[in-house]
Design a protein around this motif. Structure first.
Motif, PDB file in Angstrom:
ATOM      1  N   PRO A  65     -63.753  38.669  64.456  1.00 26.22           N
ATOM      2  CA  PRO A  65     -65.212  38.830  64.422  1.00 26.22           C
ATOM      3  C   PRO A  65     -65.886  37.596  63.826  1.00 26.22           C
ATOM      4  CG  PRO A  65     -64.114  40.814  63.625  1.00 26.22           C
ATOM      5  CD  PRO A  65     -63.058  39.761  63.759  1.00 26.22           C
ATOM      6  N   THR A  66     -66.962  37.178  64.455  1.00 24.39           N
ATOM      7  CA  THR A  66     -67.713  36.011  63.980  1.00 24.39           C
ATOM      8  C   THR A  66     -69.142  36.363  63.585  1.00 24.39           C
ATOM      9  OG1 THR A  66     -68.271  35.472  66.281  1.00 24.39           O
ATOM     10  CG2 THR A  66     -66.350  34.383  65.319  1.00 24.39           C
ATOM     11  N   GLY A  67     -69.503  37.612  63.704  1.00 27.59           N
ATOM     12  CA  GLY A  67     -70.844  38.045  63.310  1.00 27.59           C
ATOM     13  C   GLY A  67     -70.826  38.745  61.972  1.00 27.59           C
ATOM     14  N   SER A  68     -71.945  38.725  61.286  1.00 25.01           N
ATOM     15  CA  SER A  68     -72.027  39.386  59.981  1.00 25.01           C
ATOM     16  C   SER A  68     -73.439  39.897  59.752  1.00 25.01           C
ATOM     17  CB  SER A  68     -71.635  38.426  58.853  1.00 25.01           C
ATOM     18  OG  SER A  68     -72.528  37.327  58.801  1.00 25.01           O
ATOM     19  N   LEU A  69     -73.514  41.022  59.087  1.00 24.21           N
ATOM     20  CA  LEU A  69     -74.781  41.602  58.650  1.00 24.21           C
ATOM     21  C   LEU A  69     -74.671  41.806  57.147  1.00 24.21           C
ATOM     22  CD1 LEU A  69     -77.550  42.906  59.223  1.00 24.21           C
ATOM     23  CD2 LEU A  69     -76.337  45.071  59.590  1.00 24.21           C
ATOM     24  N   GLN A 110     -72.072  28.560  69.358  1.00 21.79           N
ATOM     25  CA  GLN A 110     -73.384  28.277  68.794  1.00 21.79           C
ATOM     26  C   GLN A 110     -73.662  29.210  67.615  1.00 21.79           C
ATOM     27  OE1 GLN A 110     -75.499  29.086  72.395  1.00 21.79           O
ATOM     28  NE2 GLN A 110     -75.441  26.959  73.107  1.00 21.79           N
ATOM     29  N   LEU A 111     -74.548  28.771  66.754  1.00 20.41           N
ATOM     30  CA  LEU A 111     -74.919  29.542  65.561  1.00 20.41           C
ATOM     31  C   LEU A 111     -76.309  30.127  65.750  1.00 20.41           C
ATOM     32  CD1 LEU A 111     -74.649  30.400  62.534  1.00 20.41           C
ATOM     33  CD2 LEU A 111     -75.700  28.196  61.967  1.00 20.41           C
ATOM     34  N   ALA A 119     -86.483  33.064  57.922  1.00 24.83           N
ATOM     35  CA  ALA A 119     -86.044  31.877  58.638  1.00 24.83           C
ATOM     36  C   ALA A 119     -85.146  32.277  59.803  1.00 24.83           C
ATOM     37  CB  ALA A 119     -85.278  30.928  57.707  1.00 24.83           C
ATOM     38  N   LEU A 120     -85.372  31.635  60.946  1.00 21.58           N
ATOM     39  CA  LEU A 120     -84.550  31.827  62.133  1.00 21.58           C
ATOM     40  C   LEU A 120     -83.992  30.470  62.535  1.00 21.58           C
ATOM     41  CD1 LEU A 120     -83.536  33.650  64.460  1.00 21.58           C
ATOM     42  CD2 LEU A 120     -85.628  33.029  65.704  1.00 21.58           C
ATOM     43  N   THR A 121     -82.658  30.397  62.664  1.00 23.18           N
ATOM     44  CA  THR A 121     -81.997  29.132  62.969  1.00 23.18           C
ATOM     45  C   THR A 121     -81.088  29.301  64.177  1.00 23.18           C
ATOM     46  OG1 THR A 121     -82.012  28.445  60.650  1.00 23.18           O
ATOM     47  CG2 THR A 121     -80.465  27.336  62.098  1.00 23.18           C
ATOM     48  N   PHE A 122     -81.198  28.359  65.092  1.00 24.24           N
ATOM     49  CA  PHE A 122     -80.279  28.287  66.233  1.00 24.24           C
ATOM     50  C   PHE A 122     -79.693  26.881  66.265  1.00 24.24           C
ATOM     51  CE2 PHE A 122     -79.325  27.125  70.632  1.00 24.24           C
ATOM     52  CZ  PHE A 122     -78.430  28.133  70.967  1.00 24.24           C
ATOM     53  N   SER A 123     -78.358  26.791  66.355  1.00 27.64           N
ATOM     54  CA  SER A 123     -77.707  25.488  66.300  1.00 27.64           C
ATOM     55  C   SER A 123     -76.568  25.424  67.300  1.00 27.64           C
ATOM     56  CB  SER A 123     -77.177  25.207  64.888  1.00 27.64           C
ATOM     57  OG  SER A 123     -76.560  23.951  64.817  1.00 27.64           O
ATOM     58  N   ASP A 124     -76.515  24.315  68.028  1.00 30.42           N
ATOM     59  CA  ASP A 124     -75.428  24.047  68.969  1.00 30.42           C
ATOM     60  C   ASP A 124     -74.698  22.803  68.482  1.00 30.42           C
ATOM     61  OD1 ASP A 124     -73.713  23.495  71.049  1.00 30.42           O
ATOM     62  OD2 ASP A 124     -75.183  23.908  72.613  1.00 30.42           O
ATOM     63  N   SER A 142     -76.107  37.091  61.126  1.00 32.76           N
ATOM     64  CA  SER A 142     -75.579  35.806  61.559  1.00 32.76           C
ATOM     65  C   SER A 142     -74.501  36.006  62.612  1.00 32.76           C
ATOM     66  CB  SER A 142     -75.000  35.038  60.360  1.00 32.76           C
ATOM     67  OG  SER A 142     -74.434  33.814  60.773  1.00 32.76           O
ATOM     68  N   GLU A 143     -74.506  35.123  63.604  1.00 31.81           N
ATOM     69  CA  GLU A 143     -73.458  35.076  64.612  1.00 31.81           C
ATOM     70  C   GLU A 143     -73.050  33.612  64.786  1.00 31.81           C
ATOM     71  OE1 GLU A 143     -70.621  35.219  66.805  1.00 31.81           O
ATOM     72  OE2 GLU A 143     -71.491  37.232  66.531  1.00 31.81           O
ATOM     73  N   ARG A 144     -71.787  33.306  64.408  1.00 32.17           N
ATOM     74  CA  ARG A 144     -71.328  31.916  64.423  1.00 32.17           C
ATOM     75  C   ARG A 144     -70.808  31.477  65.783  1.00 32.17           C
ATOM     76  NH1 ARG A 144     -66.957  31.495  61.842  1.00 32.17           N
ATOM     77  NH2 ARG A 144     -66.551  33.701  61.444  1.00 32.17           N
ATOM     78  N   ASN A 145     -70.560  32.422  66.670  1.00 32.24           N
ATOM     79  CA  ASN A 145     -70.063  32.114  68.010  1.00 32.24           C
ATOM     80  C   ASN A 145     -70.912  32.864  69.019  1.00 32.24           C
ATOM     81  OD1 ASN A 145     -68.488  31.160  70.103  1.00 32.24           O
ATOM     82  ND2 ASN A 145     -66.791  32.553  69.721  1.00 32.24           N
TER      83      ASN A 145
END
Length: 777
Positions: A429-433, A461-462, A477-482, A452-455
């Motif tokens: 699992p790569t997601g977390s609450l 992508q984050l 805050a909302l973050t999207f990262s590739d 958060s979802e790291r994959n």
């Protein structure tokens, strides 16, 4: 009549000796072979007769011997479908009587509290609506027991039981007796001279039971973890020059009460070696080794480390590829000088085998896309094969954090000069609450929610959403990262934030709404550059303007006249960059790290603000006294220069980098205002020196001590008009000494700071105690 039979509980072996003797004595013709006139099946309810005859393999009209009857019996027993099998020979007929195993109606687990049903069910091979097998049930119980052993419950017992139901069905129940956790009470070392037990215990994955023994899983005894700890110790010593280090044995011992383990590592350190003479030679005709010698970072006198040698080999092999030379390999040949405790290295450039990568096969990634894994490879199909690059690619795949296990192996391809690279991954699992409660001395208690979802969508992508709310502030805050935008080493990030706060003062509020897209990429081995754009709306509101005093005495003028003029909102449109040089990423020196960061933002591409904001940070850290004491130094500064107009309190620097004062405790302050507002400054400088060390408590409690010295100032304003001349925005140096208590807890590393200001101004807001989450520069 004679018979072959197996009664309940007989071993899966064969036909009884008595049955064989009976056949031989009473039906001698059978031994020579008689023709069967027929085969009759009895007792079968769920399995049809044709299936039984297929397993028996007896055909009417064909001769049959005692050996063939025995083989028929063995085949039927081996099918796992029958609990009892009887073969009776009556004249020329064979009567097969079977007692079928029941089918499983349902499976349940009872008595388990520490491990939930879902986790245990995954280990069970027995399944409902299938034939019950005692062997399979026993294996399932063994797997469940092993799961409890891995959790440190070594005395756990799992017993499979069946409950008969109608229509030849049973309920399969696994009764669990969990037992208590067997913790590791003490970890000791024998043979270590250079490093203390305390330092070596920090290296191990296994920990001693401490204050949080109910929460920490690493203090339980797990045999598989011990082997990993042996490797960690070996890597630790080898990276510090101990080339002969060896873990001779690991001795686990039960306590007298048999409720805890004592773990002892018997080690042999050997001597510490340094690097001696360094040379580069070539066995490839026409290849000049001089250019390869110049790119090495290894130096004589440095402590030997496998990482330094690996780095040197990688540098030279990469240079060969850049020069268009394929299949060049670097062979580090060492000459050992025991008298001087030095290792002389000759890096020999050789011609390797001409082997190419035929293809890269990836398996096990149900969610993660193939391209996410493939981009961790520097090679593609058709490139020259380099085992070193494959190993480095495997490490990068594991470092992604998307997989619980990742194995990368090479095997021979369709031709002798081809290899196939197999990548076998096991996703996790790569997601977390997360939900949390936080506390700040400045802001008080607060709540935090994070998603958060790291994959994201398996693309590597984050996507992160965080919401924090306190008594006087809120931050969303909302973050999207590739990390691999356009398939290159180019990180693309978009940040969207909304903040409300009155943390500058209790007499005015702020609101910030912003969008920040950015690109980050490497420009050197240790250097990275980030380019960004910021569009934001920043508002100062609800300023206290005071009220007139009817008694004709001095009125209440509320907040400073400077802040009153700054009320309102402004649009900021700014471009900026940040250059970071960080040697801590290299890892060649396990004890020393260095970082330099320089950042500038230029506002004025539209919007209301026009300024240049510059910040810089220089930091270093190291460990001394056999790595027992950590030393950290940090110097930082900043300037804000408005080109048109004046800066506002929301833009200026504050005292957050100097401990011993509140967030707005130092810097220019309007003493003529009733609220005596802290105004912040256009310039900031701060120096911090810190040491952390053990304080004698058992390290499993997680406590360390520290001392520090801070010095710095915040100063400079654009406009002080209307304040009656009581605003002093000159440079005034503040100095602070303090002591810290570091506490590593399951919720994070906490630090408690006790401070005393040596140099300060009368109007400064001093703070003698602070509680924060411990961070590094």
């Amino acid at each position: 009549m004679t018979g072959f039979g197996r009664k309940r509980g007989w071993i899966f072996a064969g036909v009884s000796a008595a049955a064989l003797i009976g056949v031989m004595c009473t039906a001698p013709a059978t031994a020579q072979g008689v023709n069967l006139s027929g085969v009759e099946v009895r007792g079968n309810q769920r399995i049809d007769s044709a299936t039984v005859l297929t397993y028996a393999g007896l055909t009417p009209g064909q001769p049959v011997s005692a050996g063939e009857l025995n083989a028929a019996y063995q085949r039927m027993v081996g099918s796992g479908l029958f609990e009892d099998v009887d073969l009776d020979v009556s004249g020329s007929r064979v009567i097969i009587t079977v007692d079928e195993y029941p089918t499983i109606n349902q499976i349940s687990i009872e008595g388990n509290r520490r491990i939930n049903d879902e986790a245990l069910q995954e280990l069970i091979n027995s399944q409902p609506r299938r034939v019950y097998s005692p062997t399979t049930a026993e294996n399932d119980a063994r797997e469940l027991t092993n799961a409890y052993r891995q959790a440190g419950r070594l005395e756990a017992v799992v017993v499979p039981k069946i409950i008969p139901r109608s229509q030849n069905r049973v309920d399969l129940v696994f009764e669990v007796s969990e037992s208590r956790v067997v913790e590791i009470e003490r970890i000791g070392f024998v043979g270590n001279r250079s490093y203390s037990d305390r330092r070596l215990r920090q290296v191990l994955e296994t920990k001693q039971a401490g204050l949080f023994r109910a929460l920490i899983r690493s203090d339980t005894f797990i045999e598989d973890r011990i082997q990993f700890d042996r490797q960690l110790l070996t890597d630790f010593y080898r990276s510090r020059g101990f080339v002969d280090f060896e873990v001779l044995s690991v001795a686990p011992e039960f306590s007298r009460e048999r409720n805890a383990f004592f773990l002892t590592f018997n080690v042999q350190e050997g001597q510490r070696y340094h690097i001696g003479n360094i040379s580069v030679s070539s066995e490839v005709p026409g290849l000049d080794p001089t250019a390869y010698r110049n790119i090495l970072r290894i130096k004589a006198g440095q402590t030997y480390s496998p990482a330094r040698i690996e780095d040197s080999v990688s540098r030279m092999e990469r240079k060969a590829l850049q020069d268009g030379l394929d299949f060049i390999r670097v062979d580090p040949r060492v000459t050992r000088n025991d008298r001087n405790q030095q290792l002389d290295f000759n890096f020999v450039l050789t011609r390797g085998e001409r082997i190419f990568v035929e293809r890269i096969d990836i398996e096990g990634n149900a969610t993660t896309q193939d391209r996410v894994i493939r981009r961790q490879f520097d090679v593609v199909e058709g490139d020259p094969f380099n085992p070193r690059e494959i190993r480095e690619s495997a490490e990068r795949i594991r470092a992604l954090g998307y997989f619980s296990d990742a194995q990368v192996d090479a095997r021979e391809g369709t031709q002798p000069d081809r290899v196939i690279v197999d990548v076998d991954v096991e996703e996790q699992p790569t997601g977390s609450l997360t939900f949390g409660v936080n506390y700040s001395v400045d802001d008080g208690p607060g709540l935090a929610i994070g998603l958060s979802e790291r994959n994201f969508l398996g693309r590597g992508q984050l996507l992160n959403l965080s919401i924090a709310a306190g008594v006087d502030n809120a931050d969303t805050a909302l973050t999207f990262s590739d990390p691999a935008l356009l398939g290159r080493d180019l990180r693309g990030t978009v940040d969207l934030y909304y903040r409300t706060s009155n943390n500058f003062s209790s007499d005015f509020d702020t609101r910030e709404l912003g969008l920040v897209p950015s690109l980050e990429f490497p420009i050197s081995e240790n250097g990275r550059l980030e380019l960004r754009y910021r569009l934001s709306q920043d508002e100062i509101k609800d300023v206290d303007f005071g009220y007139p005093d009817d008694s004709n005495d001095i009125g209440d003028n509320g907040s400073s006249a400077i802040i009153q003029r700054e009320e309102g909102d402004r649009i900021t449109s700014a471009v900026g960059y940040t250059y970071t040089y960080d040697t801590r990423r290299v890892g060649l020196d396990p004890n020393t790290g260095f970082q330099f960061r320089f950042s500038q933002d230029f506002a004025g591409l539209g919007g209301d603000n026009k300024y240049v904001k510059t910040t810089a940070l220089l930091g270093a850290e190291t460990k001394v006294w056999n790595e027992e004491i950590g030393l950290t130094a940090q110097l930082q500064g900043g300037s804000l220069n408005f080109i048109d107009g004046n800066s506002r309190v929301i833009d200026r620097f504050r005292a957050g980098n100097i401990r011993g004062f509140s967030r707005n405790g130092i810097g220019p302050r309007d003493l003529t205002a009733t609220n005596e507002d802290a105004l912040g400054g256009n310039y900031m400088a701060a120096l911090s020196l810190e040491a952390d060390f053990p304080i004698g408590l058992p390290e499993e409690y997680g406590f360390r001590g520290g001392v520090f010295f801070d010095a710095g100032s915040v100063w400079g304003l654009d406009d002080t008009a209307g304040t009656g001349g009581e605003v002093d925005d000159s440079f005034h140096l503040r100095t602070v000494v303090g002591a810290s208590l570091f506490w590593t807890t399951p919720i994070g590393p906490l630090r408690f700071d006790f401070t005393k200001a040596l140099d300060k101004e009368d109007y400064d807001d001093e703070r003698t105690f602070d509680l924060t989450v411990s961070t590094r520069f």
